[in-house]
Design a protein around this motif. Structure first.
Motif, PDB file in Angstrom:
ATOM      1  N   LEU A  76      -2.632 -13.544  -1.278  1.00 33.64           N
ATOM      2  CA  LEU A  76      -3.887 -12.863  -1.590  1.00 33.64           C
ATOM      3  C   LEU A  76      -3.980 -11.632  -0.698  1.00 33.64           C
ATOM      4  O   LEU A  76      -3.954 -11.741   0.527  1.00 33.64           O
ATOM      5  CB  LEU A  76      -5.078 -13.796  -1.364  1.00 33.64           C
ATOM      6  N   TYR A 113      -3.967 -12.654   7.970  1.00 31.03           N
ATOM      7  CA  TYR A 113      -4.685 -13.856   8.380  1.00 31.03           C
ATOM      8  C   TYR A 113      -3.664 -14.976   8.298  1.00 31.03           C
ATOM      9  O   TYR A 113      -3.220 -15.341   7.210  1.00 31.03           O
ATOM     10  CB  TYR A 113      -5.871 -14.085   7.444  1.00 31.03           C
ATOM     11  N   GLN A 132     -13.840 -14.071   8.815  1.00 31.17           N
ATOM     12  CA  GLN A 132     -13.033 -13.266   7.900  1.00 31.17           C
ATOM     13  C   GLN A 132     -13.597 -11.853   7.754  1.00 31.17           C
ATOM     14  O   GLN A 132     -12.841 -10.882   7.691  1.00 31.17           O
ATOM     15  CB  GLN A 132     -12.924 -13.960   6.542  1.00 31.17           C
ATOM     16  N   MET A 192      -3.972 -12.349   3.209  1.00 28.94           N
ATOM     17  CA  MET A 192      -4.473 -13.687   3.516  1.00 28.94           C
ATOM     18  C   MET A 192      -3.416 -14.757   3.278  1.00 28.94           C
ATOM     19  O   MET A 192      -3.729 -15.953   3.203  1.00 28.94           O
ATOM     20  CB  MET A 192      -5.735 -13.967   2.707  1.00 28.94           C
ATOM     21  N   VAL A 252      -1.436 -18.503  -1.506  1.00 23.55           N
ATOM     22  CA  VAL A 252      -2.487 -19.117  -2.311  1.00 23.55           C
ATOM     23  C   VAL A 252      -1.855 -20.050  -3.336  1.00 23.55           C
ATOM     24  O   VAL A 252      -0.744 -19.799  -3.813  1.00 23.55           O
ATOM     25  CB  VAL A 252      -3.352 -18.070  -3.047  1.00 23.55           C
ATOM     26  N   TRP A 257     -11.879 -19.508  -2.829  1.00 14.29           N
ATOM     27  CA  TRP A 257     -12.430 -18.999  -1.578  1.00 14.29           C
ATOM     28  C   TRP A 257     -11.815 -17.651  -1.211  1.00 14.29           C
ATOM     29  O   TRP A 257     -12.519 -16.701  -0.849  1.00 14.29           O
ATOM     30  CB  TRP A 257     -12.172 -20.023  -0.466  1.00 14.29           C
ATOM     31  N   LYS A 258     -10.505 -17.547  -1.345  1.00 13.47           N
ATOM     32  CA  LYS A 258      -9.845 -16.288  -0.994  1.00 13.47           C
ATOM     33  C   LYS A 258     -10.161 -15.187  -2.009  1.00 13.47           C
ATOM     34  O   LYS A 258     -10.319 -14.015  -1.638  1.00 13.47           O
ATOM     35  CB  LYS A 258      -8.338 -16.503  -0.859  1.00 13.47           C
ATOM     36  N   THR A 298     -13.105 -12.615  -1.594  1.00 13.69           N
ATOM     37  CA  THR A 298     -13.026 -11.387  -0.814  1.00 13.69           C
ATOM     38  C   THR A 298     -12.885 -10.154  -1.704  1.00 13.69           C
ATOM     39  O   THR A 298     -12.950  -9.020  -1.208  1.00 13.69           O
ATOM     40  CB  THR A 298     -11.822 -11.421   0.134  1.00 13.69           C
ATOM     41  N   ARG A 323      -5.837 -22.303   5.809  1.00 20.20           N
ATOM     42  CA  ARG A 323      -7.216 -21.865   6.013  1.00 20.20           C
ATOM     43  C   ARG A 323      -7.927 -22.780   6.969  1.00 20.20           C
ATOM     44  O   ARG A 323      -7.875 -23.983   6.846  1.00 20.20           O
ATOM     45  CB  ARG A 323      -7.961 -21.832   4.665  1.00 20.20           C
TER      46      ARG A 323
END
Length: 404
Positions: free
Chosen positions: A186, A296, A315, A332, A335, A351-352, A355, A404
């Protein structure tokens, strides 16, 4: 593909690089990265060799006739039990001009010959190139039972990634089915965007949660190595809650923090979110040697007081810092590819995606067994060796999409 071309025949020479030479070359690659010729991963940093235990590492560089470095690679060697030959692995590398039309002949064939002379029987590379991209909006519309990212028409196919895939295939390289690094990541684009653009790019739930954290008094900070035990304790909580195990010890993160920051202060950072004086979440961030990308890497959070949304606050802070320091992308990492809301892993993707970033399929990892009957036999053996269950504590590369 017979590896017969000598380095001299290609106009490039190869030789070992000292860590200082290697790091200097990577730090000077920003222009090539911004031009889309291939990025510089922290996994190709000479400092990464100090993080990985159980591997022998060597830096190698390509040099032109003028004596200036034209490319570089960190090679990790792992010897199979009971044999004298090694598996050569270049995680998210090598670092070179991937747009070169003579990529296989002028760049990769001499590399393979050089590695073969050092006892390698198989070479695995990970070209640091995007292949396909899907926007958050496209994937949101495609959510459904049994759906996966690969089922959805991408918003963009990257021409260079597609061309390199063709060139590798024509030269005898084969795409791996068991990538050690995540193929789907991501990415939040930062170049050419203001902080206001990043804020409006967050979905409503993310903006609401970041505001909620601020109203609740959540404080975000960059901590020093002294907070790593708190981070590791929270990582254990996260693993138990979410049903996975990275198998990484506190000593691993201490070694990583020390090695990467010795190479350049601030290369690896530990961000913490406190509420009422207690650390509720801690995330690690790594900067690329050329400054073009921030990753991340690993996140951890407590089971209690989740309503104050410490992870969202962290974040947003990390995004803002990466943007302020001139990174062109915030990565990130891995995924899951499921678009089925009934799958447990879908929550991490959702969740990702909040962003406002995009899912990027990278070119993935490619292997070439070096020629000879013995080497082909060893190549088959290493596939079984690396694929066999070995327990989380000794896993070669734990699943990063769980971080995460």
């Amino acid at each position: 593909m017979p590896i017969t071309m000598s380095p001299a025949a290609t106009g490039l020479s190869l030789r070992a690089l000292s860590p200082a030479e290697h790091g200097h070359h990577l730090r000077g690659r920003r222009a090539a990265t911004d031009a889309g010729l291939g990025g510089v991963s922290f996994l190709q940093s000479p400092a990464w060799a100090l993080v990985k235990e159980g591997w022998r590492a060597e830096g190698v560089g390509w040099f032109g006739a003028d004596g200036r470095p034209a490319g570089a690679a960190l090679v990790l060697f792992r010897r199979l039990p009971g044999v004298r030959r090694s598996f050569a692995y270049l995680p998210e590398g090598p670092v070179l001009d991937w747009s070169a039309p003579d990529l296989a002949e002028r760049w990769l064939a001499p590399l393979c010959a050089w590695l073969g002379e050092r006892g390698a029987f198989t070479v695995r590379i990970g070209p640091p190139l995007p292949y396909r991209r899907w926007s958050a909006g496209t994937l949101k519309q495609a959510v459904g039972h049994g759906r996966r990212v690969r089922d959805v028409l991408p918003d963009r196919v990257e021409p260079l990634g597609a061309a390199v895939a063709d060139r590798l295939g024509e030269a005898g390289w084969r795409r791996c089915q068991d990538d050690a690094q995540p193929r789907f990541v991501l990415e939040v684009p930062l170049a050419g965007r203001s902080l206001d653009d990043l804020w409006t790019g967050l979905n409503q739930e993310w903006r609401r949660n970041v505001k909620r954290a601020g109203r609740a008094g959540v404080r975000t900070d960059v901590a020093d190595a002294g907070a790593l035990p708190d981070f590791h304790r929270l990582l254990g909580v996260t693993e138990r809650r979410d049903g996975f195990r990275l198998g990484r010890s506190l000593a691993y993160y201490e070694r990583q923090y020390a090695a990467l920051n010795a190479d350049g202060p601030g290369t690896m950072r530990l961000y913490t979110a406190r509420h009422g004086g207690e650390i509720l979440a801690a995330h690690t961030l790594i900067r690329s040697p050329d400054g073009a990308r921030a990753w991340y890497q690993t996140g951890a959070s407590a089971d209690h007081r989740r309503e104050v949304r410490p992870s969202n606050a962290l974040q947003w802070r990390m995004l803002c810092d990466a943007h302020g320091e001139g990174a062109s992308a915030y990565d990130m990492r891995g995924v899951p590819t499921t678009l089925d809301p009934g799958d447990r892993e879908f929550g991490l993707l959702r969740w990702k995606l909040g962003t406002g970033g995009e899912v990027v399929e990278t070119l993935g990892e490619w292997e070439l067994p070096l020629h000879g009957t013995v080497n082909r036999t060893l190549h088959r053996a290493v596939q079984g060796y690396l694929a066999r269950p070995r327990g989380a504590a000794t896993a070669q590369h734990p699943p990063r999409e769980r971080e995460r």
